[in-house]
Design an enzyme around this catalytic site. Structure first.
Site, mmCIF file in Angstrom:
data_model
loop_
_atom_site.group_PDB
_atom_site.id
_atom_site.type_symbol
_atom_site.label_atom_id
_atom_site.label_comp_id
_atom_site.label_asym_id
_atom_site.label_seq_id
_atom_site.Cartn_x
_atom_site.Cartn_y
_atom_site.Cartn_z
ATOM 1 N N TYR A 1 1.335 0.208 15.099
ATOM 2 C CA TYR A 1 0.358 -0.046 14.051
ATOM 3 C C TYR A 1 0.622 0.839 12.844
ATOM 4 O O TYR A 1 0.669 2.045 12.952
ATOM 5 C CB TYR A 1 -1.073 0.202 14.563
ATOM 6 N N ASP B 1 0.882 -1.165 0.000
ATOM 7 C CA ASP B 1 0.000 0.000 0.000
ATOM 8 C C ASP B 1 0.919 1.213 0.000
ATOM 9 O O ASP B 1 1.606 1.469 0.986
ATOM 10 C CB ASP B 1 -0.886 -0.045 1.250
ATOM 11 N N LYS C 1 -2.728 -2.474 7.852
ATOM 12 C CA LYS C 1 -2.905 -3.932 7.893
ATOM 13 C C LYS C 1 -2.046 -4.614 6.855
ATOM 14 O O LYS C 1 -1.574 -3.998 5.912
ATOM 15 C CB LYS C 1 -4.384 -4.248 7.655
HETATM 16 C C1 F6R Z 1 -6.267 0.925 6.702
HETATM 17 C C2 F6R Z 1 -7.455 0.823 7.495
HETATM 18 C C3 F6R Z 1 -8.209 2.065 7.808
HETATM 19 C C4 F6R Z 1 -7.405 3.069 8.598
HETATM 20 C C5 F6R Z 1 -8.280 4.293 9.012
HETATM 21 C C6 F6R Z 1 -7.467 5.377 9.687
HETATM 22 O O1 F6R Z 1 -5.851 -0.309 6.229
HETATM 23 O O2 F6R Z 1 -7.838 -0.225 7.877
HETATM 24 O O3 F6R Z 1 -9.375 1.713 8.518
HETATM 25 O O4 F6R Z 1 -6.835 2.487 9.719
HETATM 26 O O5 F6R Z 1 -8.889 4.862 7.871
HETATM 27 O O6 F6R Z 1 -6.469 5.740 8.798
HETATM 28 P P1 F6R Z 1 -5.362 6.856 9.085
HETATM 29 O O7 F6R Z 1 -4.792 6.567 10.437
HETATM 30 O O8 F6R Z 1 -4.393 6.672 7.969
HETATM 31 O O9 F6R Z 1 -6.069 8.174 9.040
HETATM 32 MG MG MG Z 2 -3.985 2.166 3.132
HETATM 33 MG MG MG Z 3 -4.838 -2.187 2.153
#
Ligand code: F6R
Ligand code: MG
Ligand code: MG
Length: 365
Positions: free
Chosen positions: A228, A11, A231
């Protein structure tokens, strides 16, 4: 002829948020892959996406863990990160955890599944790619494909599959591996792979011929980065037909939208919904988790395909069931088992909250 199939993914920026890949990134990756093909490093390649993950599917004759192939993938992700930064995509370069390439992308963020084999007269391959989940998501589907006669009737009635399959299982917390033979050891096998956040099926082998049957990516970004960072969104290659399960037996496990971890902030369980590649756009509560399947026939290493295997109508019921399960799970809000168990939340803010309130906890009377 011996062919290596390498699927390397990362990603490197989402559009919009974490819901999809920007088409310009796929075009850029395609250019790099086409150049490597012209120069003879790759036999063939196919660039695709699953949600916000950029997927490089490559065939070559360099073997597994090859530095040139891994560097090609790394450089492609770096180039695409540059583009993602220009477009100000979300989380540009998020999976590139190292500053510079050092020989092998394993442990540097991208996910890798590879296998080397002698191409059969007809070589059927399915590449599974998932978004908003972790590598353990393949455990149940691989078990059903290669060890469950209620899923794979070939285990019972096909001579060339009757000896069963061997499962290589990795303990990603302790950094150890073990091989289990199915069907003889399925109860022992299930003790471990039934706990998919720690034990992951890395590979499956035909017990009669020792031929590789399946190979998956098993990295955990949180364990690499110590926090973290998104994923793992795993990939898995499965060989099909002949001495391996038929295409229908390989796809059948996904008629159950099994509960996996990885939904919203990597902190929730949700149903794994089989979808076509264009439908891998996890938007509802950043999900639910998706799995796509690209099918190929190999011809001298050339990737004939892909066919978008889950585009088929016969997966509509699984999708409907996944959507119903998604509603049911969402109704639990911040409560387990929708939210992951505490020990799985150690890379989130949870430990900080616990620490902050530590002094206010007094002994029970
Ligand atoms: C990414 C995922 C999303 C992010 C969420 C917060 O794989 O599962 O649910 O964790 O959108 O994203 P950030 O911290 O990048 O704003
Ligand atoms: Mg992403
Ligand atoms: Mg992804």
């Amino acid at each position: 002829m011996n062919i290596t199939l390498s699927v390397i993914k990362a990603d490197v920026g989402g559009y919009v948020g974490h819901s999809e890949s920007h088409p310009d990134l796929l075009v850029k990756a395609d250019e790099n892959m086409a150049k490597a093909k012209r120069e003879g490093l790759l036999v063939d390649c196919h660039v695709t996406k699953c949600g916000d993950d950029l997927q490089l599917i490559m065939t070559h004759q360099q073997g597994e863990d090859n530095e040139k192939i891994h560097k090609l993938a790394w450089d492609t992700f770096v180039d695409c990160t540059e583009l993602a930064k220009q477009l100000k995509l979300h989380g540009a370069g998020q999976d590139l955890l190292a500053d510079a390439f050092s020989g092998n992308v394993k442990g540097m963020g991208p996910g890798v599944a590879e296998m080397e084999f002698e191409e059969r007269g007809a070589e059927t391959i399915i590449v599974f790619m998932a978004d908003k989940t972790s590598s353990g998501a393949w455990n149940m589907p691989l078990y059903k494909m290669f060890a469950d006669p209620f899923n794979t009737i070939g285990l019972v009635i096909a001579d060339n599959m009757h000896t069963g399959f061997a499962f290589e299982v990795h303990d990603i917390k302790e950094g150890k591996k073990i091989i289990f033979n199915a069907p003889d050891e399925i109860y022992d096998l299930l003790v471990f792979i039934g706990a998919p956040s720690r034990f992951m099926v890395k590979a499956v082998y035909h017990r009669g011929t020792s031929a590789i049957a399946a190979s998956s990516s098993t990295q955990r970004l949180a364990l690499i980065a110590g926090r973290y960072v998104g994923k793992d969104d795993p990939v898995c290659i499965v060989r099909s037909q002949g001495e391996f399960p038929a295409v229908g037996e390989v796809l059948e496990p996904f008629t159950l939208p099994l509960l996996v971890e990885g939904w919203m902030r990597g902190s929730h369980h949700g149903p794994l919904m089989p979808v076509s590649i264009p439908d891998s756009t996890p938007t509802r509560f950043d999900g639910p988790p998706r799995v796509v399947a690209a099918g190929f026939q190999l011809s001298g290493g050339k990737l004939v395909g892909p066919r978008d295997m889950f585009a088929d109508k016969s997966f509509d019921n699984a999708r409907q069931q996944a959507l119903d399960v998604a509603d049911f799970m969402r109704a639990h809000g911040p409560f387990e088992p929708h939210r992951l168990p505490l020990e799985e939340m150690e890379y989130t803010t949870m430990p900080q909250v616990m620490k902050k309130l530590e002094a206010r906890f007094t002994p029970l009377d």
